[in-house]
Design an enzyme around this catalytic site. Sequence first.
Site, PDB file in Angstrom:
ATOM      1  N   GLY A 125     -17.848 -11.147 -26.996  1.00 34.73           N
ATOM      2  CA  GLY A 125     -17.590 -10.666 -28.359  1.00 34.73           C
ATOM      3  C   GLY A 125     -18.138  -9.260 -28.535  1.00 34.73           C
ATOM      4  O   GLY A 125     -18.604  -8.884 -29.619  1.00 34.73           O
ATOM      5  N   GLY A 167     -16.991  -6.748 -31.369  1.00 40.20           N
ATOM      6  CA  GLY A 167     -17.156  -7.141 -32.770  1.00 40.20           C
ATOM      7  C   GLY A 167     -18.273  -6.390 -33.479  1.00 40.20           C
ATOM      8  O   GLY A 167     -18.897  -5.485 -32.916  1.00 40.20           O
ATOM      9  N   GLN A 168     -18.532  -6.816 -34.714  1.00 44.10           N
ATOM     10  CA  GLN A 168     -19.503  -6.105 -35.557  1.00 44.10           C
ATOM     11  C   GLN A 168     -20.908  -6.098 -34.923  1.00 44.10           C
ATOM     12  O   GLN A 168     -21.553  -5.059 -34.851  1.00 44.10           O
ATOM     13  CB  GLN A 168     -19.574  -6.762 -36.949  1.00 44.10           C
ATOM     14  CG  GLN A 168     -20.398  -5.950 -37.937  1.00 44.10           C
ATOM     15  CD  GLN A 168     -20.889  -6.758 -39.142  1.00 44.10           C
ATOM     16  OE1 GLN A 168     -20.825  -7.988 -39.161  1.00 44.10           O
ATOM     17  NE2 GLN A 168     -21.387  -6.070 -40.154  1.00 44.10           N
ATOM     18  N   ASP A 202     -14.739  -9.190 -24.114  1.00 43.45           N
ATOM     19  CA  ASP A 202     -14.109  -9.602 -25.373  1.00 43.45           C
ATOM     20  C   ASP A 202     -12.680 -10.008 -25.045  1.00 43.45           C
ATOM     21  O   ASP A 202     -12.200  -9.754 -23.927  1.00 43.45           O
ATOM     22  CB  ASP A 202     -14.114  -8.431 -26.380  1.00 43.45           C
ATOM     23  CG  ASP A 202     -14.091  -8.927 -27.826  1.00 43.45           C
ATOM     24  OD1 ASP A 202     -13.132  -9.636 -28.190  1.00 43.45           O
ATOM     25  OD2 ASP A 202     -15.030  -8.638 -28.580  1.00 43.45           O
ATOM     26  N   ILE A 203     -11.987 -10.626 -26.027  1.00 44.34           N
ATOM     27  CA  ILE A 203     -10.569 -10.911 -25.778  1.00 44.34           C
ATOM     28  C   ILE A 203      -9.711  -9.721 -26.184  1.00 44.34           C
ATOM     29  O   ILE A 203      -8.517  -9.690 -25.922  1.00 44.34           O
ATOM     30  CB  ILE A 203     -10.052 -12.191 -26.495  1.00 44.34           C
ATOM     31  CG1 ILE A 203     -10.460 -12.192 -27.978  1.00 44.34           C
ATOM     32  CG2 ILE A 203     -10.509 -13.444 -25.789  1.00 44.34           C
ATOM     33  CD1 ILE A 203      -9.731 -13.245 -28.799  1.00 44.34           C
ATOM     34  N   ASP A 240     -11.926 -14.442 -21.872  1.00 45.62           N
ATOM     35  CA  ASP A 240     -11.713 -15.429 -22.928  1.00 45.62           C
ATOM     36  C   ASP A 240     -12.718 -16.567 -22.729  1.00 45.62           C
ATOM     37  O   ASP A 240     -12.610 -17.335 -21.771  1.00 45.62           O
ATOM     38  CB  ASP A 240     -10.269 -15.954 -22.864  1.00 45.62           C
ATOM     39  CG  ASP A 240      -9.971 -16.919 -24.000  1.00 45.62           C
ATOM     40  OD1 ASP A 240     -10.899 -17.211 -24.794  1.00 45.62           O
ATOM     41  OD2 ASP A 240      -8.822 -17.382 -24.089  1.00 45.62           O
ATOM     42  N   TYR A 244     -16.606 -23.231 -41.263  1.00 47.96           N
ATOM     43  CA  TYR A 244     -17.516 -22.357 -40.524  1.00 47.96           C
ATOM     44  C   TYR A 244     -18.933 -22.929 -40.554  1.00 47.96           C
ATOM     45  O   TYR A 244     -19.597 -23.043 -39.522  1.00 47.96           O
ATOM     46  CB  TYR A 244     -17.463 -20.975 -41.171  1.00 47.96           C
ATOM     47  CG  TYR A 244     -18.412 -19.951 -40.622  1.00 47.96           C
ATOM     48  CD1 TYR A 244     -18.289 -19.459 -39.330  1.00 47.96           C
ATOM     49  CD2 TYR A 244     -19.426 -19.416 -41.428  1.00 47.96           C
ATOM     50  CE1 TYR A 244     -19.147 -18.484 -38.846  1.00 47.96           C
ATOM     51  CE2 TYR A 244     -20.283 -18.435 -40.959  1.00 47.96           C
ATOM     52  CZ  TYR A 244     -20.143 -17.973 -39.669  1.00 47.96           C
ATOM     53  OH  TYR A 244     -20.994 -17.008 -39.195  1.00 47.96           O
ATOM     54  N   LYS A 283     -21.211 -24.290 -37.498  1.00 49.59           N
ATOM     55  CA  LYS A 283     -22.521 -23.704 -37.162  1.00 49.59           C
ATOM     56  C   LYS A 283     -23.607 -24.784 -37.169  1.00 49.59           C
ATOM     57  O   LYS A 283     -24.490 -24.779 -36.312  1.00 49.59           O
ATOM     58  CB  LYS A 283     -22.866 -22.568 -38.136  1.00 49.59           C
ATOM     59  CG  LYS A 283     -22.049 -21.296 -37.927  1.00 49.59           C
ATOM     60  CD  LYS A 283     -22.326 -20.658 -36.572  1.00 49.59           C
ATOM     61  CE  LYS A 283     -21.557 -19.375 -36.333  1.00 49.59           C
ATOM     62  NZ  LYS A 283     -21.680 -18.870 -34.953  1.00 49.59           N
TER      63      LYS A 283
HETATM   64  C1  AKB Z   1     -19.715 -14.752 -43.116  1.00 49.83           C
HETATM   65  O1  AKB Z   1     -19.728 -14.237 -44.247  1.00 49.83           O
HETATM   66  O2  AKB Z   1     -18.927 -15.624 -42.776  1.00 49.83           O
HETATM   67  C2  AKB Z   1     -20.776 -14.309 -42.127  1.00 49.83           C
HETATM   68  C3  AKB Z   1     -22.002 -15.136 -42.203  1.00 49.83           C
HETATM   69  C4  AKB Z   1     -22.936 -15.027 -43.341  1.00 49.83           C
HETATM   70  O3  AKB Z   1     -22.257 -15.902 -41.312  1.00 49.83           O
HETATM   71  N1  AKB Z   1     -21.086 -12.937 -42.343  1.00 49.83           N
END
Ligand code: AKB
Length: 317
Positions: free
Chosen positions: A8, A11-12, A34-35, A52, A143, A147
């Site tokens: 990654g 990415g940011q 990265d991909i 990947d 998400y 996590k």
């Molecule tokens: C998001 O907003 O999804 C991320 C995070 C807080 O994990 N920046």
Amino acid sequence: MDNILVIGAAGQIGSELVAELRTIYGNAHVYATDIKQAPPDILEGGPFQILDVMDDKQLIHFIIRHKISQVYHLAAVLSGNAEKLPTQAWRINMDSLMNILEVAKMVEEVKKVFWPSSIAVFGPTTPRHETPQRTVMDPVTVYGISKLAGERWCDYYFKKFGVDVRSLRYPGLISYKTEPGGGTTDYAVEIYFEAVRQGKYECFLTEATALPVLFMPDAITATINLMEADRSSLTVHSSYNLGGMSVTPGEIAVEIRKHIPEFAISYKPDFRQAIADTWPHSVDDSKAREDWGFAQTYDLEKMTGIMLKEIREKLKT
Ligand code: AKB
């Protein structure tokens, strides 16, 4: 000498972490992957390869061929995007982590793994102020669920197989080098870019929505310090709370106006408001401070000055 793999890297977080790791470990020892194609400084500064992480065979070959001893796995589908494609996001976030954990279990040369968690692991009945390290965790986003499940897997692989996996619950990360994509805290980056580009911004969260955020240099230092900490000093093997500063869109706007007095902000909350409403306002990161010396060095005022200056420079070129 350690050989480090960053997944990654375009990415940011990855684009800034790779640069810092190359300064510390030497360009040739930090493999950026990265991909998608990486920005020129990553491509020119050291090895880069399209990889990947979902392809476990390619991953294990890469790790063995380059004698990788540390892995930073940063690839993920963030909160906003994950709500649009729940099953794909779940698969990507979970399968990629499981691939990394399995490789780390199997390949003896892999000594340490970093995997980011998030404040998204908390939910609507979690205490919102100074959210403790150990508390109710009832995420309601795909998400957040991925996590939280990931954290449990990290803890499991540590206890069951001795995999040294380390993790931080990042708050919203603010940076100017590479813009984030698909997150709920993205507003806190967009606001600065739009202030410079157009002098105005329409925010997708309400004026008073408080969320914890951290300036990228502090996040990079924290990440590397955690990875360099003595294993015996670490007491959390799921993921460490990382607080940063609690800010609202309204407060950032006030700070921006000190530099751009005519800056105008309007508010049009979208589906991401419901996500933000379940996340902490502020986080207690005393465990990270005690165990491995986390320290935040940027506040809103200092960060805003740097963000606006750097974005102006960037948009000139
Ligand atoms: C998001 O907003 O999804 C991320 C995070 C807080 O994990 N920046």
